[in-house]
Design a protein around this motif. Structure first.
Motif, PDB file in Angstrom:
ATOM      1  N   PHE A  67      56.612   6.059  23.869  1.00 51.07           N
ATOM      2  CA  PHE A  67      55.979   4.669  24.649  1.00 51.07           C
ATOM      3  C   PHE A  67      54.822   4.167  23.809  1.00 51.07           C
ATOM      4  O   PHE A  67      54.172   4.548  23.113  1.00 51.07           O
ATOM      5  N   LEU A  68      55.319   2.644  23.641  1.00 53.49           N
ATOM      6  CA  LEU A  68      54.668   1.972  22.849  1.00 53.49           C
ATOM      7  C   LEU A  68      53.432   1.250  23.638  1.00 53.49           C
ATOM      8  O   LEU A  68      53.307   1.675  24.702  1.00 53.49           O
ATOM      9  N   ARG A  69      52.824   0.139  23.234  1.00 57.33           N
ATOM     10  CA  ARG A  69      52.121  -0.749  23.859  1.00 57.33           C
ATOM     11  C   ARG A  69      52.353  -1.961  24.612  1.00 57.33           C
ATOM     12  O   ARG A  69      52.815  -1.779  25.606  1.00 57.33           O
ATOM     13  N   HIS A  70      52.515  -2.932  23.828  1.00 57.99           N
ATOM     14  CA  HIS A  70      53.107  -4.385  24.399  1.00 57.99           C
ATOM     15  C   HIS A  70      53.692  -4.985  23.098  1.00 57.99           C
ATOM     16  O   HIS A  70      53.428  -4.838  21.785  1.00 57.99           O
ATOM     17  N   LEU A  71      54.392  -6.170  23.369  1.00 61.47           N
ATOM     18  CA  LEU A  71      55.448  -6.637  22.559  1.00 61.47           C
ATOM     19  C   LEU A  71      54.416  -7.627  21.543  1.00 61.47           C
ATOM     20  O   LEU A  71      54.837  -7.800  20.325  1.00 61.47           O
ATOM     21  N   GLY A  72      53.149  -7.770  22.068  1.00 56.24           N
ATOM     22  CA  GLY A  72      52.528  -8.563  20.877  1.00 56.24           C
ATOM     23  C   GLY A  72      51.763  -7.795  19.809  1.00 56.24           C
ATOM     24  O   GLY A  72      51.087  -8.390  19.150  1.00 56.24           O
ATOM     25  N   CYS A  73      51.756  -6.395  20.155  1.00 55.11           N
ATOM     26  CA  CYS A  73      50.958  -5.577  19.173  1.00 55.11           C
ATOM     27  C   CYS A  73      51.796  -5.390  17.908  1.00 55.11           C
ATOM     28  O   CYS A  73      52.859  -4.913  18.020  1.00 55.11           O
ATOM     29  N   GLY A  74      51.027  -5.598  16.896  1.00 52.85           N
ATOM     30  CA  GLY A  74      51.764  -5.646  15.555  1.00 52.85           C
ATOM     31  C   GLY A  74      52.229  -4.127  15.313  1.00 52.85           C
ATOM     32  O   GLY A  74      53.382  -3.875  14.648  1.00 52.85           O
ATOM     33  N   MET A  75      51.329  -3.157  15.877  1.00 52.66           N
ATOM     34  CA  MET A  75      51.661  -1.625  15.515  1.00 52.66           C
ATOM     35  C   MET A  75      53.056  -1.468  16.269  1.00 52.66           C
ATOM     36  O   MET A  75      53.896  -0.611  15.775  1.00 52.66           O
ATOM     37  N   SER A  76      53.313  -1.888  17.412  1.00 53.05           N
ATOM     38  CA  SER A  76      54.458  -1.637  18.190  1.00 53.05           C
ATOM     39  C   SER A  76      55.464  -2.235  17.604  1.00 53.05           C
ATOM     40  O   SER A  76      56.587  -1.638  17.639  1.00 53.05           O
ATOM     41  N   GLN A  77      55.177  -3.503  17.220  1.00 52.19           N
ATOM     42  CA  GLN A  77      56.451  -4.224  16.629  1.00 52.19           C
ATOM     43  C   GLN A  77      57.155  -3.142  15.110  1.00 52.19           C
ATOM     44  O   GLN A  77      58.042  -3.270  14.983  1.00 52.19           O
ATOM     45  N   LEU A  78      55.710  -2.929  14.523  1.00 53.48           N
ATOM     46  CA  LEU A  78      56.220  -2.059  13.298  1.00 53.48           C
ATOM     47  C   LEU A  78      57.118  -0.939  13.713  1.00 53.48           C
ATOM     48  O   LEU A  78      58.052  -0.567  12.847  1.00 53.48           O
ATOM     49  N   ASP A  79      56.471  -0.023  14.662  1.00 58.62           N
ATOM     50  CA  ASP A  79      57.285   0.982  15.041  1.00 58.62           C
ATOM     51  C   ASP A  79      58.753   0.822  15.530  1.00 58.62           C
ATOM     52  O   ASP A  79      59.749   1.646  15.250  1.00 58.62           O
ATOM     53  N   MET A  80      58.983  -0.333  16.117  1.00 56.21           N
ATOM     54  CA  MET A  80      60.209  -0.767  16.551  1.00 56.21           C
ATOM     55  C   MET A  80      61.265  -0.986  15.312  1.00 56.21           C
ATOM     56  O   MET A  80      62.394  -0.618  15.334  1.00 56.21           O
ATOM     57  N   LEU A  81      60.392  -1.652  14.641  1.00 59.16           N
ATOM     58  CA  LEU A  81      61.585  -2.025  13.344  1.00 59.16           C
ATOM     59  C   LEU A  81      61.683  -0.812  12.401  1.00 59.16           C
ATOM     60  O   LEU A  81      62.844  -0.887  12.018  1.00 59.16           O
ATOM     61  N   LYS A  82      60.740   0.146  12.184  1.00 60.01           N
ATOM     62  CA  LYS A  82      60.948   1.160  11.366  1.00 60.01           C
ATOM     63  C   LYS A  82      62.138   2.047  12.089  1.00 60.01           C
ATOM     64  O   LYS A  82      62.886   2.483  11.242  1.00 60.01           O
ATOM     65  N   TYR A  83      62.031   2.305  13.660  1.00 66.87           N
ATOM     66  CA  TYR A  83      62.768   2.939  14.023  1.00 66.87           C
ATOM     67  C   TYR A  83      64.331   2.314  14.144  1.00 66.87           C
ATOM     68  O   TYR A  83      65.480   3.050  14.220  1.00 66.87           O
ATOM     69  N   GLU A  97      46.044   2.870   7.125  1.00 61.25           N
ATOM     70  CA  GLU A  97      46.019   1.786   6.294  1.00 61.25           C
ATOM     71  C   GLU A  97      47.275   1.448   5.659  1.00 61.25           C
ATOM     72  O   GLU A  97      47.721   0.235   5.232  1.00 61.25           O
ATOM     73  N   GLU A  98      48.231   2.759   5.301  1.00 62.54           N
ATOM     74  CA  GLU A  98      49.655   2.588   4.890  1.00 62.54           C
ATOM     75  C   GLU A  98      50.312   1.608   6.088  1.00 62.54           C
ATOM     76  O   GLU A  98      50.971   0.834   5.596  1.00 62.54           O
ATOM     77  N   LYS A  99      50.032   1.901   7.285  1.00 62.87           N
ATOM     78  CA  LYS A  99      50.888   1.200   8.432  1.00 62.87           C
ATOM     79  C   LYS A  99      50.312  -0.435   8.182  1.00 62.87           C
ATOM     80  O   LYS A  99      51.347  -1.365   8.351  1.00 62.87           O
ATOM     81  N   LEU A 100      49.141  -0.674   7.918  1.00 66.61           N
ATOM     82  CA  LEU A 100      48.712  -2.065   7.885  1.00 66.61           C
ATOM     83  C   LEU A 100      49.360  -2.804   6.540  1.00 66.61           C
ATOM     84  O   LEU A 100      49.712  -3.906   6.735  1.00 66.61           O
ATOM     85  N   LEU A 101      49.595  -2.108   5.528  1.00 63.25           N
ATOM     86  CA  LEU A 101      50.189  -2.676   4.506  1.00 63.25           C
ATOM     87  C   LEU A 101      51.755  -2.942   4.640  1.00 63.25           C
ATOM     88  O   LEU A 101      52.251  -3.848   4.122  1.00 63.25           O
ATOM     89  N   GLU A 102      52.239  -2.314   5.540  1.00 59.57           N
ATOM     90  CA  GLU A 102      53.722  -2.473   6.058  1.00 59.57           C
ATOM     91  C   GLU A 102      53.725  -3.697   6.695  1.00 59.57           C
ATOM     92  O   GLU A 102      55.021  -4.180   6.883  1.00 59.57           O
ATOM     93  N   PHE A 103      52.740  -3.942   7.314  1.00 63.64           N
ATOM     94  CA  PHE A 103      52.889  -5.444   8.351  1.00 63.64           C
ATOM     95  C   PHE A 103      53.644  -6.688   7.356  1.00 63.64           C
ATOM     96  O   PHE A 103      54.582  -7.448   7.693  1.00 63.64           O
ATOM     97  N   GLU A 104      53.078  -6.609   6.088  1.00 60.44           N
ATOM     98  CA  GLU A 104      53.507  -7.850   5.009  1.00 60.44           C
ATOM     99  C   GLU A 104      54.936  -7.591   4.778  1.00 60.44           C
ATOM    100  O   GLU A 104      55.957  -8.536   4.670  1.00 60.44           O
ATOM    101  N   TYR A 105      55.384  -6.428   4.677  1.00 61.17           N
ATOM    102  CA  TYR A 105      56.799  -5.943   4.139  1.00 61.17           C
ATOM    103  C   TYR A 105      57.748  -6.691   5.229  1.00 61.17           C
ATOM    104  O   TYR A 105      58.600  -7.153   5.069  1.00 61.17           O
TER     105      TYR A 105
END
Length: 206
Positions: free
Chosen positions: A59-75, A142-150
């Motif tokens: 269960f994620l948050r919403h489509l505009g959330c950067g963390m949710s986008q990151l989790d979707m892409l990593k999976y 902070e590790e996840k925040l750094l992955e935003f750029e990647y």
């Protein structure tokens, strides 16, 4: 399982869980079945999707959330590895069916993502919201925040409940919860490798 974007129908959820109320998904309990509509308009039962040793419902948050986008892409990137290990992935996210369908197609998501614009599943499975924006982001990785750029991720406007927290629930073929993790902040979702490692200690039940 082919990647699809589906949408919860509140009337179908209420009909299936009539009189049950909120249910916390703790280890050892059985997840209530629920019905969702696929992009093709077919009505699917969640229990009918349990064809692998384990199915992780994230269960994620919403489509505009950067963390949710990151989790979707990593999976997305780990999906075929996890699938070969007997682990299926499904996700639930706030957002309209049209928006979720468009975004998952653009992101080339191979697993099923269920749109829950009215938060019917979040409410039914007692997935809480943070009590403040400060606590929502407290202790963020902070590790996840750094992955935003990647991944080239940009946070966008919020949709629905901006304080919504996440949850990672894994069930076996019979719908019994074998792993339950209710998140404490915006980045508190196990990575694909962490999920895989945690499931190594869980016996497979046929």
């Amino acid at each position: 399982m082919k990647g699809t974007a589906g949408c919860i129908r509140n009337d179908l959820l209420r009909e299936n869980a009539e009189g049950v109320g909120q249910v916390k998904l703790t280890e050892g309990t059985e997840i209530d079945d629920f019905l969702f509509l696929t992009m093709n308009g077919n009505c699917e039962s969640f229990r009918s999707q349990l064809k692998r040793d384990f199915t992780a419902v994230i269960f994620l948050r919403h489509l505009g959330c950067g963390m949710s986008q990151l989790d979707m892409l990593k999976y997305r990137d780990a999906y075929h590895f996890l699938k070969n290990q007997g682990i299926e992935i499904m996700m639930v996210i706030q957002g309209t069916e049209a928006a979720v369908s468009e975004r998952t197609a653009k992101m080339k998501i191979p697993y099923t993502v269920i749109a829950d614009p009215d938060q019917a599943l979040y409410e039914h499975f007692d997935i809480p919201s943070s009590d403040s924006m400060r606590n929502l982001v407290y202790g963020v990785s902070e590790e996840k925040l750094l992955e935003f750029e990647y991944y080239g991720i940009e946070c966008q406007r919020f949709e629905g409940n901006e304080l919504q927290l996440q949850a990672t629930i894994v069930v076996d073929r019979k719908g019994q919860v074998v792993l339950s993790h209710y998140s404490e902040n915006i980045s508190d979702v196990p990575s694909p490798s962490e999920l895989y490692q945690m499931l190594q200690a869980v016996p497979v039940r046929n």
